[in-house]
Design an enzyme around this catalytic site. Structure first.
Site, PDB file in Angstrom:
ATOM      1  N   GLU A 187      42.942   7.972 -17.303  1.00 58.59           N
ATOM      2  CA  GLU A 187      44.043   8.445 -16.450  1.00 58.59           C
ATOM      3  C   GLU A 187      45.146   9.159 -17.236  1.00 58.59           C
ATOM      4  O   GLU A 187      46.335   8.862 -17.083  1.00 58.59           O
ATOM      5  CB  GLU A 187      44.633   7.269 -15.663  1.00 58.59           C
ATOM      6  CG  GLU A 187      43.610   6.577 -14.778  1.00 58.59           C
ATOM      7  CD  GLU A 187      44.155   5.328 -14.089  1.00 58.59           C
ATOM      8  OE1 GLU A 187      45.362   5.040 -14.219  1.00 58.59           O
ATOM      9  OE2 GLU A 187      43.354   4.622 -13.431  1.00 58.59           O
ATOM     10  N   ASN A 230      37.966   8.962 -18.063  1.00 56.19           N
ATOM     11  CA  ASN A 230      37.834   8.264 -16.785  1.00 56.19           C
ATOM     12  C   ASN A 230      39.125   8.422 -15.995  1.00 56.19           C
ATOM     13  O   ASN A 230      40.224   8.329 -16.557  1.00 56.19           O
ATOM     14  CB  ASN A 230      37.563   6.771 -17.063  1.00 56.19           C
ATOM     15  CG  ASN A 230      37.258   5.969 -15.818  1.00 56.19           C
ATOM     16  OD1 ASN A 230      36.328   6.290 -15.076  1.00 56.19           O
ATOM     17  ND2 ASN A 230      38.026   4.920 -15.576  1.00 56.19           N
ATOM     18  N   HIS A 266      37.725   5.290  -6.172  1.00 56.08           N
ATOM     19  CA  HIS A 266      38.507   4.435  -5.268  1.00 56.08           C
ATOM     20  C   HIS A 266      38.799   5.247  -4.001  1.00 56.08           C
ATOM     21  O   HIS A 266      39.683   6.099  -3.982  1.00 56.08           O
ATOM     22  CB  HIS A 266      39.810   3.994  -5.931  1.00 56.08           C
ATOM     23  CG  HIS A 266      39.609   3.070  -7.091  1.00 56.08           C
ATOM     24  ND1 HIS A 266      39.003   1.845  -6.969  1.00 56.08           N
ATOM     25  CD2 HIS A 266      39.931   3.205  -8.410  1.00 56.08           C
ATOM     26  CE1 HIS A 266      38.970   1.252  -8.146  1.00 56.08           C
ATOM     27  NE2 HIS A 266      39.513   2.054  -9.048  1.00 56.08           N
ATOM     28  N   GLU A 295      34.202   2.943 -10.622  1.00 57.06           N
ATOM     29  CA  GLU A 295      35.051   1.923  -9.988  1.00 57.06           C
ATOM     30  C   GLU A 295      34.993   2.044  -8.468  1.00 57.06           C
ATOM     31  O   GLU A 295      36.022   1.990  -7.786  1.00 57.06           O
ATOM     32  CB  GLU A 295      36.491   2.037 -10.484  1.00 57.06           C
ATOM     33  CG  GLU A 295      36.625   1.949 -11.998  1.00 57.06           C
ATOM     34  CD  GLU A 295      38.060   2.046 -12.497  1.00 57.06           C
ATOM     35  OE1 GLU A 295      39.003   1.766 -11.715  1.00 57.06           O
ATOM     36  OE2 GLU A 295      38.252   2.405 -13.686  1.00 57.06           O
ATOM     37  N   ASP A 297      35.003   1.559  -4.706  1.00 60.18           N
ATOM     38  CA  ASP A 297      35.277   0.709  -3.551  1.00 60.18           C
ATOM     39  C   ASP A 297      35.801   1.603  -2.430  1.00 60.18           C
ATOM     40  O   ASP A 297      36.241   2.736  -2.669  1.00 60.18           O
ATOM     41  CB  ASP A 297      36.239  -0.451  -3.849  1.00 60.18           C
ATOM     42  CG  ASP A 297      37.531  -0.037  -4.540  1.00 60.18           C
ATOM     43  OD1 ASP A 297      37.983   1.115  -4.371  1.00 60.18           O
ATOM     44  OD2 ASP A 297      38.112  -0.875  -5.255  1.00 60.18           O
TER      45      ASP A 297
END
Length: 392
Positions: A187, A230, A266, A295, A297
């Site tokens: 990030e 990432n 996400h 990641e 979800d």
């Protein structure tokens, strides 16, 4: 608790995958076959039918975050990884890849300048070895979840540089040959596609060149691990992913050992699906990089503790299916990780007020339509669609 598993059939679109064989010199072989990775034996999880691991076969590493640290420390339940037997059983059976949710981040590993807290990370590594799983390391350079002693320490530029170098050499070196992929830089761009020059202590105090140094130090500490950038909100082609695309090309031209680019994934059902996900990953693959979804979800709006509606669950399942199919369609995308698999331990309700139910299993470990969507998409790509063990 009521059993809320809704048995809706997920649409299955056969995908293709050519990324199951890892790059030469990698720490791991293709999932479910090929040469054994360091610490990799016969995976007990793959012998259990009707699981995500079985459905994936050798098509892709299917992973999950291992709950612990972070927001879990303030919750009214014992540590999931050590105290929930059902959680551990499914963790070992359903997945072929693990990521530490928080146990390898700076604030967890470094309670003070002189101390490394490795017990929890070591336990994850040992569990993975026992269950024939690979591990993604997360994360080495980040603006968030840094310990106060680091952020408020008043260190000089030379001291900060030495601290980061020591950290990478110690952590990456400890697990050398046992980590499949490392999120080296996490990030580093904000939502406006600008470098986090104020938020990120490393970039603020040392300049963007420290990112290249981090990759070089990680490569020296573990020549086998694949080294990744990432980030979130880089699922599709947009200014933020464009910024990574430009930066990575510059770094590659300078000989910096960047091996991969990953989108976290996400997602929320309140927003449209990033339909250009596969195209975005493919352009990074065309640079010679590995790619991953790290990641995943899919949260939904649940005001005042409302239960998800059948329509919300169907939409969530569609998002999970489409991400899985996108990952499987890109050559060199060999890792798909869910950011937790059961709602009990999800970070979403703690972080996004009024949102939740973001994982593929309910609190009682029954399966949502999203689980079946992922499983069926994996089975279609691996050639296991229609296998009797996968019948509902």
């Amino acid at each position: 608790m009521m059993r809320r598993e809704i048995l809706t059939a997920a649409a299955v679109t056969a995908g293709t995958i050519a990324g199951g064989t890892l790059v030469a010199g990698s720490a791991a072989a293709a999932p479910g076959g090929g040469d054994a990775a360091p610490g990799r034996g016969t995976a007990p999880g793959l012998a259990k039918k009707d699981t995500l691991a079985f459905a994936a076969g050798s098509a892709i590493w299917i992973g999950t975050a291992v709950a612990g640290g972070g927001h879990h420390d303030s919750q009214d339940y014992p540590p999931p990884f050590t105290d929930d037997a059902t959680y551990r059983e499914l963790l070992g059976r359903e997945f072929t890849s693990l990521s530490a949710e928080n146990q390898m981040k700076w604030d967890f590993l470094r309670p003070d300048r002189e101390t490394f807290r490795f017990d929890e990370a070591d336990a994850i590594m040992d569990f993975a070895a026992e269950h024939g799983q690979v591990v993604r390391g997360h994360t080495l350079l980040w603006h968030n979840q840094n310990p106060e002693w680091l952020e408020q320490g008043g260190f000089s530029a030379d001291e900060l540089r030495a601290l980061l170098k020591e950290h990478i050499e110690t952590v990456v070196g400890r697990y050398a040959g046992r980590i499949h992929q490392w999120d080296v830089a996490n990030e580093i761009f904000d939502d406006d596609a600008r470098l986090r020059e104020e938020q990120n202590i490393w970039i603020r105090e040392l300049g963007i060149g420290i990112v290249a140094d981090a990759f070089r130090w990680a490569r020296a500490a573990d020549p086998q691990a694949q080294l990744f950038f990432n980030d979130y909100n880089v699922d599709g082609i947009n200014p933020k992913s464009d910024a990574y695309y430009a930066l990575i090309q510059e770094l590659l031209a300078d000989g910096v050992p960047v091996d991969g680019f990953s989108t976290q994934g996400h997602l929320s059902t309140r927003y449209g699906f990033p339909g250009d996900l596969a195209d975005n990953l493919q352009r990074f693959a065309d640079l010679g990089l590995r790619t991953a979804v790290t990641e995943l979800d899919v949260r939904m709006d649940l005001p005042d503790g409302a239960e998800p509606t059948p329509e919300q669950l169907e939409k969530q399942a569609e998002y999970y299916r489409r991400v899985t199919e996108a990952a499987l369609s890109v050559e060199g995308c060999e890792s798909l990780t869910l950011w937790g698999f059961v709602d009990t331990y999800s970070w979403v309700p703690v972080t996004f007020e009024g949102q939740g139910a973001a994982t593929v299993m309910w609190e009682d470990y029954t399966r949502k339509p999203a689980y079946h969507a992922v499983r069926d998409a994996l089975a279609a790509a691996s050639g296991r669609a229609g296998h009797p063990a996968l019948e509902r």
